[in-house]
Scaffold this motif. Structure first.
Motif, PDB file in Angstrom:
ATOM      1  N   ARG A 177      -8.976   7.119 -14.851  1.00 15.73           N
ATOM      2  CA  ARG A 177      -9.760   7.706 -13.767  1.00 15.73           C
ATOM      3  C   ARG A 177     -10.342   6.617 -12.867  1.00 15.73           C
ATOM      4  N   TYR A 178     -10.811   5.526 -13.469  1.00 11.60           N
ATOM      5  CA  TYR A 178     -11.364   4.412 -12.697  1.00 11.60           C
ATOM      6  C   TYR A 178     -10.297   3.811 -11.781  1.00 11.60           C
ATOM      7  N   ASP A 179      -9.090   3.603 -12.288  1.00  8.91           N
ATOM      8  CA  ASP A 179      -8.028   3.050 -11.456  1.00  8.91           C
ATOM      9  C   ASP A 179      -7.673   4.000 -10.315  1.00  8.91           C
ATOM     10  N   ALA A 180      -7.647   5.315 -10.603  1.00 12.12           N
ATOM     11  CA  ALA A 180      -7.356   6.286  -9.544  1.00 12.12           C
ATOM     12  C   ALA A 180      -8.458   6.281  -8.497  1.00 12.12           C
ATOM     13  N   GLU A 181      -9.722   6.231  -8.935  1.00 12.54           N
ATOM     14  CA  GLU A 181     -10.843   6.170  -8.002  1.00 12.54           C
ATOM     15  C   GLU A 181     -10.787   4.905  -7.149  1.00 12.54           C
ATOM     16  N   THR A 182     -10.479   3.790  -7.799  1.00 12.24           N
ATOM     17  CA  THR A 182     -10.451   2.512  -7.084  1.00 12.24           C
ATOM     18  C   THR A 182      -9.337   2.503  -6.050  1.00 12.24           C
ATOM     19  N   PHE A 183      -8.173   3.049  -6.420  1.00 14.94           N
ATOM     20  CA  PHE A 183      -7.069   3.083  -5.459  1.00 14.94           C
ATOM     21  C   PHE A 183      -7.354   4.073  -4.337  1.00 14.94           C
ATOM     22  N   TRP A 184      -8.084   5.151  -4.631  1.00 12.47           N
ATOM     23  CA  TRP A 184      -8.524   6.046  -3.565  1.00 12.47           C
ATOM     24  C   TRP A 184      -9.458   5.301  -2.619  1.00 12.47           C
ATOM     25  N   TYR A 185     -10.462   4.607  -3.173  1.00  6.66           N
ATOM     26  CA  TYR A 185     -11.457   3.947  -2.340  1.00  6.66           C
ATOM     27  C   TYR A 185     -10.840   2.816  -1.531  1.00  6.66           C
ATOM     28  N   ARG A 186     -10.072   1.964  -2.175  1.00  7.34           N
ATOM     29  CA  ARG A 186      -9.522   0.790  -1.491  1.00  7.34           C
ATOM     30  C   ARG A 186      -8.262   1.109  -0.705  1.00  7.34           C
ATOM     31  N   GLY A 187      -7.501   2.091  -1.153  1.00  7.70           N
ATOM     32  CA  GLY A 187      -6.194   2.336  -0.552  1.00  7.70           C
ATOM     33  C   GLY A 187      -5.945   3.755  -0.094  1.00  7.70           C
ATOM     34  N   ASN A 188      -7.026   4.555   0.114  1.00  6.58           N
ATOM     35  CA  ASN A 188      -6.851   5.931   0.587  1.00  6.58           C
ATOM     36  C   ASN A 188      -5.830   6.657  -0.283  1.00  6.58           C
TER      37      ASN A 188
END
Length: 910
Positions: free
Chosen positions: A758-769
């Motif tokens: 979940r953290y990786d998905a959130e981070t990729f959402w935040y940094r990479g839309n």
């Protein structure tokens, strides 16, 4: 940036009010939702909204009744006064109710981990994280102003937020902020925080809002009693507040991606909006239903939603009939509902978005589905200047040119497009780098630029020989980076105020260790080194633009590249604008002499390129130029170079290579369409001569480097390494990648795997839309099609997908032990990250993230995979002590062989 207003209609038995919520977005969209982050209480919205809308519409119609010009000003002013007055009434009521439920964090304790690190490190050292993982970090004593943290580390010191609710101080720049929240009962709350890199909520990692853009509001679980939140350093100031989650499942308007609707180009379009699962269980069997002004509903299935997650969900919508029949001046509204499948009449939540409506001859936004992970991305379009009249003489018989323009940090594609005037027979296309800061146009930012280029060339039918690349600031760096990587795709490049590489810009090249392990760890960073491949630019024109008073990107960056080019380049222009700073108006990008320079350049026909020099750091990033292709390297991630000459009558290719294992010559590309087709070809490379090779019925000639000679080879098997699948850990995060967490460990292991995915998905959402599938190992087959990349977390003991996806994995990672190839197994705590080809697929890869135990898995959390300027080889295995001791804690590091074997790979320590 421009502020628009959104109207919320709410009703109470004795009060009617209109709430106008200002939203600042570069996209310029106006939004409504019953579940916005500054939320209208739901009991005041759903049953009264339509009645009140009708009342307001009736009043507005009466205000609009006079048609004479003298009434227009009066009508506009009445509308404005009405909106301002009702906004004041409603805002006061809603603010009072929201504040009563909100928890503002105003007390905390800070601890420093030492001086802030310089540069960007793939193996960051963090003694606080190390102490946390080992269980040695003590939380601060709430009764004291100062209390111990861990042995050898500085103590916690009490801190108080400023009047705006933010924490500042030297400790926060390189340390942590600990805060406590007391809850009367278990419950789901929304954490709204800015300025931090990440946060641990009762030990569970969640992504941060390092750029303080306000898009991140995360559902978290608070236990009854005392809860602790540990914020990790970001950019110097941290602020946080909490409020109760409004619903178990709802739409959020903090971050949406929507296109411009083009009245004269009707089609079904893609958009994306945040869906929040504010519950402790996953959500399935949910759909989004969209309609424009109540017409033509379209249903899109919502993917699996992990517990306590936020996902930017793609959806389709059909604006065609609504846009065509919309009276001039009426809004074009996109109505979005989230529903249980089969129950579209009972929405779980809904929202209304006012869409931008334009003509295709105007500057606009277009959306598309990215092949990186299936998210919705957009790009800005500046269409060609319309002809003054149909009889005007132009070069319109020629296909239009395309200028790909890359934005700077803090800007977006729409903002970049807005600085350009329209040009005859030329499209200006502005991709987004995935976000306004994104990836510095490297990694996924580079992939976004190339995706957009391909999309635009196909849609607009542009002339591939008249394709140009430019950009400002960070986009200037992207111009250097991408232009040197793909020299045969752009006729000319024009970096403006661009920095060269991380190692040259603003002291970001930190002091580097020179031991063999550190050097091998840095080898994949060669991808970021512009100067290493600067000679690739000889195939295109270069125009350098920079202000001599630039206080952001020093003019020395431009002067360095001028010196580099002067040594060999016959076709470059250097323009240093006197007295100009970093931004000196739209001319920074839309510089007329630069545009004129572009007009005079064309990409050469490949068969006319008789002397070809090309260098690449990795075939997995860039492999070909005109008629030659570097397919495999002898040593991974060291510079591969070719210097080849093509001669005719008789046909031959001669020259030298460096660090090339497998080379291909594109026979179709060297054939002159107007000349005689060659039937034989002589190869004389590196002193190895192959005469009269038959090429009459072949499209490509493959050459294999042996110990001291070259030989003709068969086309390589797709199962081997190549441009399609070449290794490097970060490459696993592409190709519609899926994140799979395990469910077969103990409670702590299962909790970590879910939290990490979940953290990786959130981070990729935040940094990479991004919009990434996060699924358990029990259903991975239902989601991860055979040619999709998959990331598996944990180890093969506790994640059943780990072993099923790579059944012949030469890297054994189990609970309590690890083994690489045939070397003896070792029982120790390690963190791991590596990539392997996916069994049964010629293109897909599997990324493995985890460890042999909980400390090892937690240590893998700190590998900054989604940061630009970091890179990893195919495999890294390290003790959790790397957080304290650095590269000396690495157990294995290196590259698999070109056949993906261990024995033909390169490994350290030996």
């Amino acid at each position: 940036m421009d502020a628009r207003f959104t109207t919320y209609w709410i009703a109470r038995p004795t009060q009617v009010a209109v709430f106008v919520y200002p939203i600042v977005r570069s996209s310029g969209l106006t939004l409504w939702s019953s579940a916005n982050h500054d939320r209208v209480p739901p009991q005041l919205v759903t049953w009264r909204r339509k009645t009140l809308v009708s009342s307001i519409e009736s009043m507005v119609r009466r205000m609009d009744a006079p048609k004479a010009p003298q009434h227009l000003f009066k009508t506009t002013m009445l509308r404005f006064v009405f909106l301002v007055f009702t906004t004041f009434l409603s805002s006061a009521a809603i603010a009072q109710e929201s504040k009563s439920q909100e928890i503002q964090i105003r007390e905390g304790w800070t601890v420093s981990a030492g001086p802030p690190p310089r540069g960007r490190s793939s193996l960051p050292m963090d003694p606080l994280e190390h102490a946390w993982i080992r269980g040695d970090l003590k939380l601060p004593d709430r009764t004291l102003d100062e209390s111990p943290s861990a042995e050898g580390l500085k103590p916690w010191r009490k801190a108080t937020a400023d009047e705006q609710g933010g924490f500042t101080g030297r400790e926060i720049m390189s340390g942590w902020l600990a805060t406590f929240v007391d809850a009367d009962a278990d419950g789901i709350w929304l954490l709204d925080a800015q300025g931090h890199g990440a946060v641990k909520v009762n030990g569970v990692p969640r992504t941060g809002d390092v750029y303080s853009n306000g898009s991140v509001e995360l559902p978290i679980h608070l236990n009854k009693g005392t809860n602790h939140l540990l914020f990790q350093s970001g950019r110097g100031r941290i602020a946080a507040k909490l409020r109760p989650a409004p619903k178990p499942l709802y739409l959020s308007l903090r971050d949406s991606t929507l296109p411009t609707v083009l009245r004269d180009e009707p089609e079904i379009l893609w958009g994306a909006m945040l869906v929040v699962n504010a519950s402790l269980s996953p959500k399935q069997n949910v759909s989004i239903i969209t309609s424009c002004n109540g017409k033509d509903p379209v249903e899109t299935v919502v993917p699996f939603l992990a517990p306590l997650s936020v996902r930017k969900v793609p959806f389709r919508f059909d604006p065609r009939n609504a846009a065509m029949s919309k009276p001039e001046g009426d809004p074009l509204n996109l109505e979005v509902k989230i529903v249980a499948q089969g129950d579209e009449k009972s929405p779980i939540d809904d929202a209304v978005v006012a869409l931008e409506l334009r003509e295709r001859t105007q500057t606009h936004r277009r959306t598309f589905i990215s092949e990186i992970e299936g998210s919705v991305q957009y790009y800005g379009v500046v269409p060609p200047l319309a002809k003054a009249n149909d009889q005007e003489e132009t070069d319109s018989t020629e296909k239009p040119a395309l200028i790909l323009s890359l934005h700077g940090a803090g800007v977006e594609g729409a903002g970049q497009a807005a600085v350009y005037s329209q040009k005859p027979n030329t499209y200006v296309i502005a991709p987004t780098n995935r976000r306004s800061f994104g990836f510095d146009w490297e990694d996924w930012g580079r992939a976004d630029a190339l995706e957009v280029l391909s999309q635009a060339q196909s849609r607009f039918g542009t002339d591939p020989r008249r394709t140009y690349l430019t950009g400002h600031s960070m986009g200037g760096h992207g111009t250097w980076h991408i232009g040197t990587m793909f020299p045969d795709r752009f006729a000319a490049i024009g970096p403006s105020a661009g920095w060269i590489s991380f190692s040259t810009y603003a002291g970001r090249g930190a002091q580097q260790n020179q031991d063999p392990i550190s050097q091998l760890l840095r080898r994949p960073m060669l991808i970021s080194d512009t100067i290493a491949r600067v000679k690739n630019l000889q195939h295109q024109g270069v125009y350098i633009l920079h202000g001599d008073a630039d206080d952001n990107v020093p003019v020395d960056q431009a002067r360095t590249m001028r010196t580099e080019l002067a040594a060999f380049h016959p076709d470059f222009v250097y323009k240093e604008q006197p007295g100009a700073g970093h931004w000196w108006g739209n001319a920074c990008c839309d510089w007329p002499p630069l545009i004129e320079f572009f007009k005079s350049h064309r990409i050469a026909d490949p068969f006319r390129v008789s002397h070809l020099e090309f260098a690449t750091p990795s075939p997995g990033v860039s492999d070909s130029c005109f008629w030659a292709r570097i397919y495999q390297q002898r040593r991974a991630c060291e510079l591969s170079q070719i210097d080849l000459k093509l001669a005719r009558s008789p046909w031959s290719i001669s020259g030298t290579t460096e660090n090339v294992s497998l080379l291909a010559i594109d026979i179709d590309a060297i054939r002159d369409p107007a000349g005689d087709a060659p039937t034989t070809l002589t190869i004389d490379i590196d002193g190895s001569k192959l005469e009269n090779i038959s090429i009459e019925n072949t499209s490509a000639l493959w050459l294999q480097r042996n110990a001291d000679s070259w030989s003709v080879a068969q086309p390589p098997e797709r199962s081997s390494k190549g441009p399609h699948r070449n290794g490097l850990l970060k490459d696993a995060f592409k190709n519609r990648f899926v994140l799979v967490y395990g469910t077969h460990g103990n409670d702590e292991e299962n909790e970590w795997m879910l939290a990490k995915a979940r953290y990786d998905a959130e981070t990729f959402w935040y940094r990479g839309n991004g919009s990434v599938d996060v699924i358990p190992d029990t259903i991975w087959r239902e989601v991860a099609g055979v040619d999709r990349n998959v990331i598996v977390y944990g180890n093969s003991t506790i994640n059943q997908a780990w072993k099923e996806l790579t059944p012949e994995n030469p890297c054994l990672i189990e609970r309590g032990r690890w083994q690489l190839g045939t070397e003896p197994a070792k029982s120790e705590s390690v963190a791991v990250g590596f990539i392997r080809p996916r069994a049964g697929s010629a293109t897909a890869s599997i990324g493995h993230i985890g460890g042999t135990d909980l400390p090892g898995m937690k240590a893998s959390q700190r590998l900054p995979i989604f940061s630009s300027g970091t890179a990893y080889p195919d495999l890294i295995i390290a003790s959790p002590d790397y957080l304290k001791d650095g590269s000396s804690s690495i157990r294995r590091l290196g590259f698999f062989g070109n056949d993906w074997s261990v024995d033909k790979g390169e490994w350290l320590p030996e």
